[in-house]
Design a protein around this motif. Sequence first.
Motif, mmCIF file in Angstrom:
data_model
loop_
_atom_site.group_PDB
_atom_site.id
_atom_site.type_symbol
_atom_site.label_atom_id
_atom_site.label_comp_id
_atom_site.label_asym_id
_atom_site.label_seq_id
_atom_site.Cartn_x
_atom_site.Cartn_y
_atom_site.Cartn_z
ATOM 1 N N ALA A 99 -8.436 -6.229 -20.651
ATOM 2 C CA ALA A 99 -7.085 -5.935 -20.162
ATOM 3 C C ALA A 99 -6.967 -6.303 -18.693
ATOM 4 O O ALA A 99 -6.014 -6.967 -18.276
ATOM 5 C CB ALA A 99 -6.761 -4.458 -20.371
ATOM 6 N N SER A 100 -7.948 -5.910 -17.927
ATOM 7 C CA SER A 100 -7.957 -6.234 -16.494
ATOM 8 C C SER A 100 -8.109 -7.736 -16.262
ATOM 9 O O SER A 100 -7.437 -8.312 -15.406
ATOM 10 C CB SER A 100 -9.100 -5.473 -15.819
ATOM 11 O OG SER A 100 -9.167 -5.809 -14.463
ATOM 12 N N ALA A 101 -8.956 -8.382 -17.041
ATOM 13 C CA ALA A 101 -9.215 -9.816 -16.874
ATOM 14 C C ALA A 101 -7.977 -10.667 -17.143
ATOM 15 O O ALA A 101 -7.800 -11.719 -16.530
ATOM 16 C CB ALA A 101 -10.362 -10.253 -17.786
ATOM 17 N N VAL A 102 -7.123 -10.218 -18.053
ATOM 18 C CA VAL A 102 -5.920 -10.992 -18.351
ATOM 19 C C VAL A 102 -4.707 -10.506 -17.565
ATOM 20 O O VAL A 102 -3.593 -10.982 -17.787
ATOM 21 C CB VAL A 102 -5.608 -11.046 -19.868
ATOM 22 C CG1 VAL A 102 -6.746 -11.726 -20.629
ATOM 23 C CG2 VAL A 102 -5.299 -9.679 -20.433
ATOM 24 N N GLY A 103 -4.929 -9.559 -16.646
ATOM 25 C CA GLY A 103 -3.879 -9.209 -15.714
ATOM 26 C C GLY A 103 -3.172 -7.885 -15.893
ATOM 27 O O GLY A 103 -2.224 -7.595 -15.175
ATOM 28 N N TYR A 104 -3.629 -7.060 -16.821
ATOM 29 C CA TYR A 104 -2.993 -5.754 -16.998
ATOM 30 C C TYR A 104 -3.725 -4.716 -16.168
ATOM 31 O O TYR A 104 -4.948 -4.682 -16.161
ATOM 32 C CB TYR A 104 -2.993 -5.345 -18.479
ATOM 33 C CG TYR A 104 -2.038 -6.164 -19.320
ATOM 34 C CD1 TYR A 104 -0.701 -5.810 -19.419
ATOM 35 C CD2 TYR A 104 -2.475 -7.293 -19.995
ATOM 36 C CE1 TYR A 104 0.185 -6.573 -20.178
ATOM 37 C CE2 TYR A 104 -1.602 -8.055 -20.762
ATOM 38 C CZ TYR A 104 -0.274 -7.691 -20.841
ATOM 39 O OH TYR A 104 0.588 -8.446 -21.582
#
Length: 190
Positions: A153-158
């Motif tokens: 989630a963090s890696a794709v921008g969330y």
Amino acid sequence: MISLTKEQWLAIKHRDAGFDGQFYYGLKSSKTVCRPSCTARTCTPDKVIIFDTLEDAVARGYRPCYRCHPELEHWEGAKKELAADAEDYLRAHAAEKFSLDALAGELHVDKSYLLRTFKEVTGSTPLQFHNRIRCELAQDLLTRSELTVAYIASAVGYSSASHFTQVFRKLTNKTPTQFRQDYLLGLDDE
């Protein structure tokens, strides 16, 4: 140069792309030459001159229109070009927080026009497209790694795993965990 027919005038008036390449029309006042589908404001028939080819128009001193670009054979129009540029930008900045203001600023257009045009051309909003790109990136990470859902989630921008899961489920009808499990079991839809 040929005489303007009723059929040609209707093609110009209704911006009929089906006539593109069959003839070109020049505007006597501005000395520009356009495709029949040009989105420029429609003039009156007495200000129009018809040409069989673009070369004929240029030879008579007319310049290609900046709006419809008759000199570019495969050009599909300003709106499609704007939508494609927006898609390219969103792909390149998928992991960044979505900002319509930043996107419009980068493309040098009004954000209302961008939103309206993007939806007209693609059938979705820039935010929906941005979320779809992020979910595609997440699907790749879910199938190619053992990273946690929170990390993906963090890696794709969330910034929130729960928001990511909510968006992912809305677009895929599965949670990220279900998607990964189905993939590992060979039950994926792809």
